[in-house]
Structures are given as structure tokens and as C-alpha cells.
Design a protein around this motif. Structure first.
Motif, PDB file in Angstrom:
ATOM      1  N   HIS A  16       0.825  -1.214   0.000  1.00 38.61           N
ATOM      2  CA  HIS A  16       0.000   0.000   0.000  1.00 38.61           C
ATOM      3  C   HIS A  16       0.858   1.262   0.000  1.00 38.61           C
ATOM      4  N   TYR A  83      -7.648   4.372  -2.765  1.00 45.64           N
ATOM      5  CA  TYR A  83      -6.983   3.299  -2.039  1.00 45.64           C
ATOM      6  C   TYR A  83      -7.338   1.983  -2.710  1.00 45.64           C
ATOM      7  N   PRO A  85      -7.657  -1.793  -1.789  1.00 42.64           N
ATOM      8  CA  PRO A  85      -7.637  -2.760  -0.687  1.00 42.64           C
ATOM      9  C   PRO A  85      -6.797  -3.998  -0.970  1.00 42.64           C
ATOM     10  N   GLU A  86      -6.697  -4.409  -2.225  1.00 44.95           N
ATOM     11  CA  GLU A  86      -5.905  -5.601  -2.521  1.00 44.95           C
ATOM     12  C   GLU A  86      -4.417  -5.386  -2.263  1.00 44.95           C
ATOM     13  N   THR A  93      -6.063  -1.082   6.120  1.00 43.19           N
ATOM     14  CA  THR A  93      -7.464  -0.854   5.753  1.00 43.19           C
ATOM     15  C   THR A  93      -8.227  -0.255   6.919  1.00 43.19           C
ATOM     16  N   LEU A 110     -16.610  -4.458   4.154  1.00 41.83           N
ATOM     17  CA  LEU A 110     -15.493  -4.554   3.211  1.00 41.83           C
ATOM     18  C   LEU A 110     -14.971  -5.979   3.105  1.00 41.83           C
ATOM     19  N   THR A 111     -14.950  -6.706   4.188  1.00 49.63           N
ATOM     20  CA  THR A 111     -14.379  -8.052   4.162  1.00 49.63           C
ATOM     21  C   THR A 111     -15.210  -9.026   3.341  1.00 49.63           C
ATOM     22  N   PRO A 115     -11.390  -7.990  -2.837  1.00 55.63           N
ATOM     23  CA  PRO A 115     -10.607  -6.753  -2.873  1.00 55.63           C
ATOM     24  C   PRO A 115     -10.241  -6.291  -4.281  1.00 55.63           C
ATOM     25  N   ILE A 140     -16.738   3.184  -0.984  1.00 46.59           N
ATOM     26  CA  ILE A 140     -16.282   1.868  -1.406  1.00 46.59           C
ATOM     27  C   ILE A 140     -16.934   1.629  -2.756  1.00 46.59           C
TER      28      ILE A 140
END
Length: 148
Positions: A16, A83, A85-86, A93, A110-111, A115, A140
Motif C-alpha cells: 500500500h 486506495y 484494498p488488494e 485498511t 469490506l471483508t 478486494p 467503497i
């Protein structure tokens, strides 16, 4: 920072963080701003050493998007941070969501999403306030959804 130190710093950085630095450097390049060519080369090399070509591609796409919005002068709803997430650890996160939206329960939603099919955007501007989207909110975004 010396080149050797910078390469060591990149080797210790999360995916990230590497993405964020690369996106920032590429945005400067697209906008014709000052940037360090050797730092850009070091960032690209770090991506390829990790076998993370998608990291470089994502940063390049997002930098082009941001640069294009700045060049075109879009000022209504402008995404100033993207951003991926992957490329983020669970802690990164959580930190992003807690820092930008204050809604830690969003992490649970999100989970449940793949991602690689989403990205997070931090909103700047008030043009979507009637839709309850405010300056500083985190969106998101499902990259697989079709525009309607």
C-alpha cells in the motif's frame, strides 16, 4: 536520502505504501511537475521485484485519473485519494477507514467483497450532499458495476 537507502526503504514498505508513493510520483509526472526520475525507476523496480505488476498498473491508472481531473478542472465531486484494498494489509485498511470516515463498522462490509473488485475513494467537495455524500467521506466503489 541516498539511492541505496531509498531502495532499502522501499523494500521495507508495504504494498500500500509503495502504491501511494508510486501514484504520487506518477501524478507529478503526468502533470509536468518536478519529480525524481531515479525514484520513479526505483519504485517501478520495487514493484517488479515483488512480482506486483498490478500494483504499478493500478498506481498508473489512478495517477492518470487524478491528473486528468486536475487538468480538466473538475471541482464538483472530486476524488482526491484512491486506495486499493488488494494492496493493503488489514491494519492499513482499518486505519484508512477509521481515519477518514470514523465508521469502523464499514470494515465488516469490506471483508465480504473481493478486494480486486473494489477501491476506496476519499471525497472532496459538497456536490453530492443531497445524496448524503459529504466532504471527507470514503466511498467503497465496486469496479465491476456498470454505469447507469
Amino acid at each position: 536520502m541516498l539511492r541505496v537507502e531509498y531502495k532499502d526503504f522501499l523494500a521495507q514498505s508495504s504494498d500500500h505504501k509503495l502504491y501511494q508513493m508510486l501514484k504520487s510520483t506518477l501524478s507529478a509526472q503526468y502533470l509536468g511537475l518536478s519529480y525524481s526520475e531515479w525514484k520513479l525507476e526505483s519504485l517501478a523496480e520495487a514493484c517488479y521485484q515483488r512480482d506486483k505488476e498490478n500494483l504499478y498498473t493500478s498506481a498508473m491508472e489512478d495517477a492518470a485519473y487524478i491528473a486528468n481531473k486536475l487538468i480538466m478542472g473538475h471541482s464538483s465531486l472530486f476524488v482526491d485519494e484512491i486506495y486499493r484494498p488488494e494492496l493493503m494489509s488489514p491494519d492499513e485498511t482499518r486505519e484508512i477507514l477509521a481515519d477518514t470516515s470514523g465508521k469502523s463498522d464499514v470494515i465488516e462490509s469490506l471483508t465480504g467483497m473481493a478486494p480486486e473488485k473494489i477501491f476506496l475513494c476519499k471525497v472532496s467537495g459538497e456536490s453530492m450532499i443531497e445524496e448524503d455524500i459529504h466532504n471527507g467521506d470514503v466511498l467503497i466503489v465496486d469496479r465491476t458495476a456498470e454505469n447507469k
